[in-house]
Design an enzyme around this catalytic site. Sequence first.
Site, PDB file in Angstrom:
ATOM      1  N   LYS A 178      -8.493   2.635   6.191  1.00 18.84           N
ATOM      2  CA  LYS A 178      -7.614   3.701   6.226  1.00 18.84           C
ATOM      3  C   LYS A 178      -8.486   5.204   6.200  1.00 18.84           C
ATOM      4  CE  LYS A 178      -4.650   0.615   3.262  1.00 18.84           C
ATOM      5  NZ  LYS A 178      -4.233   0.339   1.817  1.00 18.84           N
ATOM      6  N   SER A 184       0.691  -1.171  -0.060  1.00 18.45           N
ATOM      7  CA  SER A 184      -0.045  -0.123  -0.046  1.00 18.45           C
ATOM      8  C   SER A 184       0.862   1.148  -0.179  1.00 18.45           C
ATOM      9  CB  SER A 184      -1.157   0.034   1.332  1.00 18.45           C
ATOM     10  OG  SER A 184      -1.890  -0.929   1.371  1.00 18.45           O
TER      11      SER A 184
END
Length: 664
Positions: A614, A571
Amino acid sequence: MKFFKIMEDSHQDFIGELRQKISLSNMPPPAAKIAERELDVLARISPSSAEYTIGLTYIDYLVSLPWNKKTEDNLDLARAERILNENHYGLNTIKERIMEHLAVKVLMMNRKARLLVVDDEEIARKNLAHVLRKEDYDVTTAADGERALRELEASEFDVVLADLRMGRIDGMELLDRIRIRHSETRVIMVTGFATVPSAIEAVQKGAFHYIAKPFKLDEVRDAVKRALEKRTLRANTKGSVLCFAGPPGTGKTSLGRSIARALGRKFTRIALGGLKDEADIRGHRRTYVGAKPGRVIEEIRRIESANPVIMLDELDKIGRDFKGDPGSALLEVLDPEQNRAFTDHYLDVPFDLSSVMFILTANVLDTVPAPLRDRMEVIEFTGYTQEEKTRIASRFLCPKQIGEKGLSAGRVAFDDEAVLKIIQEYTREAGIRNLERKIASVCRKIAKESVERQGGLLFVRITPDEIERYLGRKKYHFEVIEGKDRIGVATGLVRTESGGDIIFVEAAKMKGTKELIITGSLGDVMRESAQAALSYVRSNAAVFGIPEDFFEHHDIHIHVPSGAIQKDGPSAGLTILIALVSLLTGRPARREVAMTGEITLTGRILPVGAIREKVLAARRAKVKTVVVPARNREDVEELSDEIKKDVELRLADSIAEVVDTVLV
């Protein structure tokens, strides 16, 4: 001699009592046969021998197991929904899955059985169909074997009643094809040319029953009823294997208890954390001293039910060593196609686990073997929003802790602003476990003050100003908001075991010999992302206005702070790339803009997971803008308005878009 005669008679009486217990235990024939055989051995050996004690313990264990003792499922959907909502706020996806499970059970219990009548005589076919429809069955007819096969291919039937002699495809051939293609369908042979050899052949080929014409209607009704009982029993007792995966403190274990309560089943929990011995799952052989069954069979025996809800906690923390691999041993326990005849090493007879509802919990699934994940339906538990945490604290946590600390609910009250201050400045988590601890700490201090004052406290209202007095100085700061935009420092979003989190990627340049230095306890995936980011910048230096020989006489150092924490995952590639571009162009990166995504050498931005976690982490850190790969559009659209509140989400197709958004 008389004494030995009395002892012998007493021994035989005891054996007789055991034999009666075996007959009353309702165990399946294979288990009963083994128990009888073991009892015959005990009857011939001396009670003083070691083998006698081992055999006696084994028989006692077989007799005490709940072979066919099951609790009846409570299929009241309104009651189940009320129980789930009483104990848990939010978690709508998980609750919806439980309600779906109950709805399927209700339909299975209420649906009409489907029967297919196959006979080349129209009168016999119509008469049989008429009789069965009066019994409230859904009946379809076929004039020959070929039409019967077409009907079977088009839809599923529970029972087929077939004539023996028909056209090109007779009853025996139809039976063969049904057993091959539709093994769950029961077949009853009905014929006017009944013979002993044909009856034996039909039973050997798998026919459930054989009826000779002319038949009695009661005989047909009884045969169909018995066939449906076995077919329906197998369909209704099929268990479920769910896996709750998510950060700690999000309510996975407590929801398992609520599911058991909603279903009206018994509940038990098995902790898998640190489990290394395969025998803890499968049990020990009886040849070992101190042998005992595995934990699954032991828990079923303890709660005295063959269809409980069993929670296998902390699946991702299971171990393995020279004693075996418990994770692989769980494959047979959890596989619906195998656990119908699960064989524990101690029992050494099959035990049916197919009606057990297994619920597994894990923080992350990366360490769980792929074959094991394949046998489970994974339900993701994501973190709570600040608004959800505030409501949970007001509705559940504060009243609970006030009561547990001996305080009166009418004399202590928490303001929502005070709870929000605890959430923002004293805890940083996806769940609510630490939030409850902080509330408990405040309640303990209030209890101490109440005891110290002889008259007690009349009324205490906990405001944001009082929180600092009780809990001390705040532990967490909003680094993103409080920091300044800096060159070579980019803000990223990652997923950890505790949910989503913010990271800062720092890049520095110094004179050297074309070396890429990577620090910060990064795993292999993040190291490769850093190398790919540097290669992309070097190959597209002119696009960003960077001198093409920038790496010729320099070293590049990429660092992610908090080096004591291991970091890895696909990520951070986009964040590393932006930190490098910021460093080499001299343009500061905006601190209030966070990003997530992986990049390729050709400049594509690849999608990533855990978008909800997130975004929640970005909200906790007061981030204003979140850059997400365009291919995560569906994940963004699924987010509720409450989660997207105060955060601008931007979908990025190209790296140029991200550079323009992030760099000043």
